[in-house]
Write a protein that holds these residues in place. Structure first.
Motif, PDB file in Angstrom:
ATOM      1  N   ALA A   1      -9.132  -0.537  -1.755  1.00  0.00           N
ATOM      2  CA  ALA A   1      -9.316   0.777  -2.372  1.00  0.00           C
ATOM      3  C   ALA A   1      -9.547   1.809  -1.279  1.00  0.00           C
ATOM      4  O   ALA A   1     -10.096   1.502  -0.217  1.00  0.00           O
ATOM      5  CB  ALA A   1     -10.494   0.748  -3.338  1.00  0.00           C
TER       6      ALA A   1
ATOM      7  N   THR B   1       0.722  -0.866 -10.165  1.00  0.00           N
ATOM      8  CA  THR B   1      -0.480  -0.810  -9.335  1.00  0.00           C
ATOM      9  C   THR B   1      -0.837  -2.195  -8.809  1.00  0.00           C
ATOM     10  O   THR B   1      -0.275  -3.210  -9.235  1.00  0.00           O
ATOM     11  CB  THR B   1      -1.674  -0.271 -10.139  1.00  0.00           C
ATOM     12  OG1 THR B   1      -2.038  -1.246 -11.139  1.00  0.00           O
ATOM     13  CG2 THR B   1      -1.334   1.041 -10.815  1.00  0.00           C
TER      14      THR B   1
ATOM     15  N   ASP C   1     -15.524   3.189  -5.723  1.00  0.00           N
ATOM     16  CA  ASP C   1     -15.564   3.303  -7.187  1.00  0.00           C
ATOM     17  C   ASP C   1     -15.971   1.943  -7.737  1.00  0.00           C
ATOM     18  O   ASP C   1     -15.164   1.008  -7.762  1.00  0.00           O
ATOM     19  CB  ASP C   1     -14.197   3.724  -7.720  1.00  0.00           C
ATOM     20  CG  ASP C   1     -14.202   3.930  -9.231  1.00  0.00           C
ATOM     21  OD1 ASP C   1     -15.211   3.598  -9.874  1.00  0.00           O
ATOM     22  OD2 ASP C   1     -13.188   4.427  -9.757  1.00  0.00           O
TER      23      ASP C   1
ATOM     24  N   ASP D   1      -2.005  -4.223 -11.679  1.00  0.00           N
ATOM     25  CA  ASP D   1      -0.875  -4.644 -12.519  1.00  0.00           C
ATOM     26  C   ASP D   1      -0.162  -5.843 -11.896  1.00  0.00           C
ATOM     27  O   ASP D   1       0.158  -6.820 -12.584  1.00  0.00           O
ATOM     28  CB  ASP D   1       0.123  -3.490 -12.688  1.00  0.00           C
ATOM     29  CG  ASP D   1      -0.434  -2.353 -13.524  1.00  0.00           C
ATOM     30  OD1 ASP D   1      -1.355  -2.602 -14.326  1.00  0.00           O
ATOM     31  OD2 ASP D   1       0.052  -1.215 -13.368  1.00  0.00           O
TER      32      ASP D   1
ATOM     33  N   ASP E   1       0.856  -1.185   0.000  1.00  0.00           N
ATOM     34  CA  ASP E   1       0.000   0.000   0.000  1.00  0.00           C
ATOM     35  C   ASP E   1       0.892   1.235   0.000  1.00  0.00           C
ATOM     36  O   ASP E   1       1.839   1.327   0.785  1.00  0.00           O
ATOM     37  CB  ASP E   1      -0.909  -0.002   1.231  1.00  0.00           C
ATOM     38  CG  ASP E   1      -2.079   0.961   1.093  1.00  0.00           C
ATOM     39  OD1 ASP E   1      -1.846   2.131   0.729  1.00  0.00           O
ATOM     40  OD2 ASP E   1      -3.223   0.542   1.345  1.00  0.00           O
TER      41      ASP E   1
ATOM     42  N   SER F   1     -13.848   0.543 -10.605  1.00  0.00           N
ATOM     43  CA  SER F   1     -12.545   0.021 -10.182  1.00  0.00           C
ATOM     44  C   SER F   1     -12.689  -1.348  -9.523  1.00  0.00           C
ATOM     45  O   SER F   1     -11.853  -2.232  -9.718  1.00  0.00           O
ATOM     46  CB  SER F   1     -11.875   0.998  -9.211  1.00  0.00           C
ATOM     47  OG  SER F   1     -11.587   2.223  -9.851  1.00  0.00           O
TER      48      SER F   1
ATOM     49  N   ASP G   1      -2.962  -2.452  -2.670  1.00  0.00           N
ATOM     50  CA  ASP G   1      -3.543  -1.142  -2.954  1.00  0.00           C
ATOM     51  C   ASP G   1      -3.811  -1.051  -4.454  1.00  0.00           C
ATOM     52  O   ASP G   1      -2.910  -1.225  -5.278  1.00  0.00           O
ATOM     53  CB  ASP G   1      -2.547  -0.066  -2.501  1.00  0.00           C
ATOM     54  CG  ASP G   1      -3.013   1.340  -2.820  1.00  0.00           C
ATOM     55  OD1 ASP G   1      -4.135   1.517  -3.333  1.00  0.00           O
ATOM     56  OD2 ASP G   1      -2.229   2.279  -2.561  1.00  0.00           O
ATOM     57  N   GLN G   2      -5.048  -0.775  -4.791  1.00  0.00           N
ATOM     58  CA  GLN G   2      -5.434  -0.786  -6.199  1.00  0.00           C
ATOM     59  C   GLN G   2      -4.696   0.263  -7.022  1.00  0.00           C
ATOM     60  O   GLN G   2      -4.347   0.015  -8.178  1.00  0.00           O
ATOM     61  CB  GLN G   2      -6.947  -0.559  -6.318  1.00  0.00           C
ATOM     62  CG  GLN G   2      -7.448  -0.582  -7.754  1.00  0.00           C
ATOM     63  CD  GLN G   2      -8.947  -0.799  -7.823  1.00  0.00           C
ATOM     64  OE1 GLN G   2      -9.533  -1.368  -6.914  1.00  0.00           O
ATOM     65  NE2 GLN G   2      -9.562  -0.363  -8.894  1.00  0.00           N
ATOM     66  N   ASN G   3      -4.434   1.425  -6.442  1.00  0.00           N
ATOM     67  CA  ASN G   3      -3.912   2.550  -7.227  1.00  0.00           C
ATOM     68  C   ASN G   3      -2.520   2.993  -6.792  1.00  0.00           C
ATOM     69  O   ASN G   3      -2.217   4.184  -6.782  1.00  0.00           O
ATOM     70  CB  ASN G   3      -4.890   3.730  -7.143  1.00  0.00           C
ATOM     71  CG  ASN G   3      -6.229   3.406  -7.778  1.00  0.00           C
ATOM     72  OD1 ASN G   3      -6.287   2.859  -8.872  1.00  0.00           O
ATOM     73  ND2 ASN G   3      -7.307   3.726  -7.075  1.00  0.00           N
TER      74      ASN G   3
END
Length: 210
Positions: free
Chosen positions: A103, A80, A107, A83, A29, A110, A73-75
């Motif tokens: 997340a 990411t 969203d 990924d 994260d 997402s 952590d998605q972003n």
């Protein structure tokens, strides 16, 4: 329990409450506060925890450690969570590891993207520790069941290979016995012929007749 932040290892203030023998959860994260919160919550729930700040750091850790589950952590910047998840699902070594994407904002698109990429679950932070534990345990239970099934399939495959080899060996022995039987029958038929039959079939008599 060791928690890894910014590429270094730091001792948690709650280390005394962290179990030494529970399942290892790898957290990746980008948010230091999220890493600390998740690490503390999971530690108090008797999990072992390793926490890193990036997807690339998590990927490096997977080369030396075998976590029971990953929280990604998605972003994260760079590699990411999604990924990294795609890389894992395409890897023979890590394809079966349970992955929960986390997340920091709601969203729906997402969440759908994470699940379509192969995530086992998607969690919005902050998440109450009992809920987090329940979601993790569900995935760990599923992973254990899948591992048991894979082991059973592997054992069955091994038995099938052994039985196939035994059948092939038995077939070879049967063919050898049939050939031996045919040879014995031929010898027996030759011994059972009458003298007249033997004379008629004699090459000497045939030449004399000419």
């Amino acid at each position: 329990m060791d928690m890894k932040h910014n590429g270094s290892t730091a001792q948690s203030d709650a280390a005394g409450a962290y179990a030494s023998g529970g399942p290892l959860i790898l957290i990746a994260d980008a948010s230091p506060s999220s890493r600390d919160t998740l690490s503390a919550d999971l530690g108090h729930l008797a999990y072992r925890v390793s926490a890193v700040e990036s997807g690339s750091a998590a990927l490096m850790m997977l080369r030396s450690e075998r976590p029971a589950l990953l929280l990604l952590d998605q972003n994260m910047p760079g590699l990411t969570g999604i990924d990294l998840l795609r890389e894992m699902r395409g890897s023979r070594e890590n394809a079966q590891l349970p992955v929960i994407i986390v997340a920091h904002s709601a969203d729906a698109a997402s969440a759908v993207a994470a699940l379509n990429a192969g995530a086992d679950d998607h969690i919005l932070l902050p998440c109450a520790p009992p809920v987090l534990a329940a979601r993790i345990e569900r995935q760990l239970d599923r992973a254990r069941e899948a591992a048991t099934l894979r082991q059973a399939v592997g054992a069955l495959d091994a038995r099938l290979v052994r039985r196939t080899l035994e059948i092939e060996e038995l077939q070879t022995r049967i063919e050898a016995l049939l050939a031996e039987k045919a040879a014995l029958n031929a010898r027996l038929a030759s011994r059972d012929r009458t003298p007249d039959e033997a004379t008629r079939s004699s090459p000497v008599k045939s030449i004399a007749a000419i």
